[in-house]
Design a protein around this motif. Structure first.
Motif, PDB file in Angstrom:
ATOM      1  N   MET A  41      -8.202   1.526  14.858  1.00 19.90           N
ATOM      2  CA  MET A  41      -6.914   1.342  15.985  1.00 19.90           C
ATOM      3  C   MET A  41      -5.832   1.316  14.390  1.00 19.90           C
ATOM      4  O   MET A  41      -6.107   0.682  14.071  1.00 19.90           O
ATOM      5  CB  MET A  41      -6.921   0.429  16.812  1.00 19.90           C
ATOM      6  N   VAL A  55      -7.288  -3.414  12.137  1.00 15.48           N
ATOM      7  CA  VAL A  55      -6.543  -2.392  11.668  1.00 15.48           C
ATOM      8  C   VAL A  55      -5.436  -2.069  10.837  1.00 15.48           C
ATOM      9  O   VAL A  55      -5.537  -2.843   9.815  1.00 15.48           O
ATOM     10  CB  VAL A  55      -4.819  -3.140  12.989  1.00 15.48           C
ATOM     11  N   GLU A 111      -0.758   4.633  17.485  1.00 16.70           N
ATOM     12  CA  GLU A 111      -1.335   3.789  19.079  1.00 16.70           C
ATOM     13  C   GLU A 111      -0.484   3.337  19.651  1.00 16.70           C
ATOM     14  O   GLU A 111      -0.506   3.444  21.535  1.00 16.70           O
ATOM     15  CB  GLU A 111      -2.814   3.102  19.560  1.00 16.70           C
ATOM     16  N   ASP A 167      -3.431 -10.815  18.781  1.00 16.71           N
ATOM     17  CA  ASP A 167      -3.778 -10.861  19.788  1.00 16.71           C
ATOM     18  C   ASP A 167      -3.403 -10.198  20.951  1.00 16.71           C
ATOM     19  O   ASP A 167      -4.130  -8.389  22.096  1.00 16.71           O
ATOM     20  CB  ASP A 167      -4.893 -11.830  20.262  1.00 16.71           C
ATOM     21  N   LEU A 215      -2.950  -6.218  19.962  1.00 17.90           N
ATOM     22  CA  LEU A 215      -3.501  -5.540  20.301  1.00 17.90           C
ATOM     23  C   LEU A 215      -4.378  -5.774  22.141  1.00 17.90           C
ATOM     24  O   LEU A 215      -4.533  -4.305  22.596  1.00 17.90           O
ATOM     25  CB  LEU A 215      -5.060  -6.118  20.065  1.00 17.90           C
ATOM     26  N   ALA A 216      -3.735  -5.910  23.119  1.00 18.05           N
ATOM     27  CA  ALA A 216      -4.286  -6.188  24.096  1.00 18.05           C
ATOM     28  C   ALA A 216      -3.394  -4.740  24.762  1.00 18.05           C
ATOM     29  O   ALA A 216      -3.974  -4.565  25.530  1.00 18.05           O
ATOM     30  CB  ALA A 216      -4.353  -7.677  25.122  1.00 18.05           C
ATOM     31  N   ARG A 217      -2.455  -4.666  23.775  1.00 20.12           N
ATOM     32  CA  ARG A 217      -1.213  -3.687  24.817  1.00 20.12           C
ATOM     33  C   ARG A 217      -1.462  -2.593  24.492  1.00 20.12           C
ATOM     34  O   ARG A 217      -1.318  -1.526  24.799  1.00 20.12           O
ATOM     35  CB  ARG A 217       0.185  -4.410  24.102  1.00 20.12           C
ATOM     36  N   ALA A 218      -1.527  -2.458  23.453  1.00 22.29           N
ATOM     37  CA  ALA A 218      -2.461  -1.429  22.484  1.00 22.29           C
ATOM     38  C   ALA A 218      -3.703  -0.858  23.836  1.00 22.29           C
ATOM     39  O   ALA A 218      -3.421   0.366  23.394  1.00 22.29           O
ATOM     40  CB  ALA A 218      -2.684  -1.166  21.196  1.00 22.29           C
ATOM     41  N   ARG A 219      -4.313  -1.716  23.466  1.00 24.52           N
ATOM     42  CA  ARG A 219      -5.591  -1.330  24.412  1.00 24.52           C
ATOM     43  C   ARG A 219      -5.372  -1.072  26.596  1.00 24.52           C
ATOM     44  O   ARG A 219      -6.110  -0.229  26.338  1.00 24.52           O
ATOM     45  CB  ARG A 219      -6.819  -2.231  24.282  1.00 24.52           C
ATOM     46  N   ARG A 220      -4.346  -1.363  25.960  1.00 23.99           N
ATOM     47  CA  ARG A 220      -4.027  -0.672  27.684  1.00 23.99           C
ATOM     48  C   ARG A 220      -3.547   0.273  28.018  1.00 23.99           C
ATOM     49  O   ARG A 220      -2.993   1.148  27.100  1.00 23.99           O
ATOM     50  CB  ARG A 220      -2.800  -1.868  27.941  1.00 23.99           C
TER      51      ARG A 220
END
Length: 286
Positions: free
Chosen positions: A1, A30, A49, A275, A278-283
């Motif tokens: 990512m 990352v 991303e 964290d 990363l959660a926002r990027a994967r959403r």
């Protein structure tokens, strides 16, 4: 990512706080380039991303250009952790008065006309008044004056921050006890510092060398900060500043785009933000 940390041409080297976040992201595998909003091509941002606005500190020199850059990046399909509409709105400090709609107390604030007519300040209830640029940082153009000295203070503010609209606020003497700066991550207060101005000073920007300490915030301050984050749609991160007065919290500033989050003072907060990034990027987008 790949996640970009947005900086700027004037401040391309990450601060200690922002470098903590970068190191935490790198430790999670990352690819984390530092890109300058006003120097690097859109293609570099679009290859990531997510773009996290961390150090775009020269936006006040060209607020229109910064707003156009954000809108253009989103239009091209780039994902920014602070939506353009929210960041552009928040970068104009005159919008502080709009926080009252969310039940947040703020100082009496008056946008000044282009003429700088001191008569516009009649709505300020206090004898001492703080003047500041609507687009600014680091205390540039910020002046404290009594009513008899307003004309001179307006001239000084305009000279230090030429071409920028000015605003005025009631002076809150409680600032002498310290301003609370609450770092919010994913809607919750993750870290709070209290910044006390030096004797004889009222400004707590870093160049005025305030005394800064990590301290558990008063509960009314925590509640107000988290209430505000929820009302704004739970931004990824932000900072809510203010003072305590008569047991209540008065918000003096809201920073959503690129505030100093003081992550170097509490490394655990950098891990929490990494964290959340990363959660926002994967959403999924949207």
């Amino acid at each position: 990512m790949k996640i970009a940390l947005a900086a700027c041409a004037k401040n391309p080297v990450l601060s200690a706080s922002n470098d903590r976040l970068r190191q935490a992201l790198l430790a999670r595998g990352v690819d984390c380039p530092v890109l300058r909003w006003n120097a690097d091509p859109f293609e570099d941002f679009l290859a990531c991303e997510l773009t996290v606005l961390r150090q775009t500190w020269d936006y006040q020199d060209d607020p229109g250009g910064f707003a156009a850059w954000l809108v253009r990046l989103e239009a091209l399909g780039g994902r920014v952790e602070a939506p353009a509409r929210l960041a552009v709105w928040n970068n104009d400090k005159r919008t502080l008065v709009e926080l009252e709609r969310y039940g947040i107390a703020v100082p009496r604030t008056v946008p000044l006309p282009a003429s700088g007519d001191p008569a516009a300040l009649a709505a300020i209830p206090t004898e001492r008044i703080v003047l500041k640029p609507a687009f600014g940082g680091d205390g540039i153009g910020v002046q404290l004056a009594d009513r008899a000295g307003l004309a001179d203070a307006l001239e000084r503010s305009a000279a230090e921050a030429p071409g920028r609209p000015l605003m005025a606020q009631e002076f809150l003497p409680e600032i002498g006890e310290g301003e609370w700066k609450l770092t919010c991550i994913a809607g919750a207060v993750a870290l709070a510092v209290r910044a006390r101005p030096k004797p004889g000073e009222f400004r707590i920007n870093s160049r005025f060398q305030p005394e800064i300490a990590v301290v558990a915030p008063p509960e009314p301050a925590r509640r107000a900060a988290e209430q505000l984050m929820a009302a704004l749609g739970t931004p990824l991160c932000g900072r809510v500043d203010g003072v305590m007065k008569a047991g209540g919290f008065i918000c003096t500033e809201l920073e959503l785009a690129d505030p100093d989050l003081h992550l170097h003072l509490q490394p655990e907060a950098a891990e929490t933000l990494a964290d959340a990034v990363l959660a926002r990027a994967r959403r999924p987008p949207g």
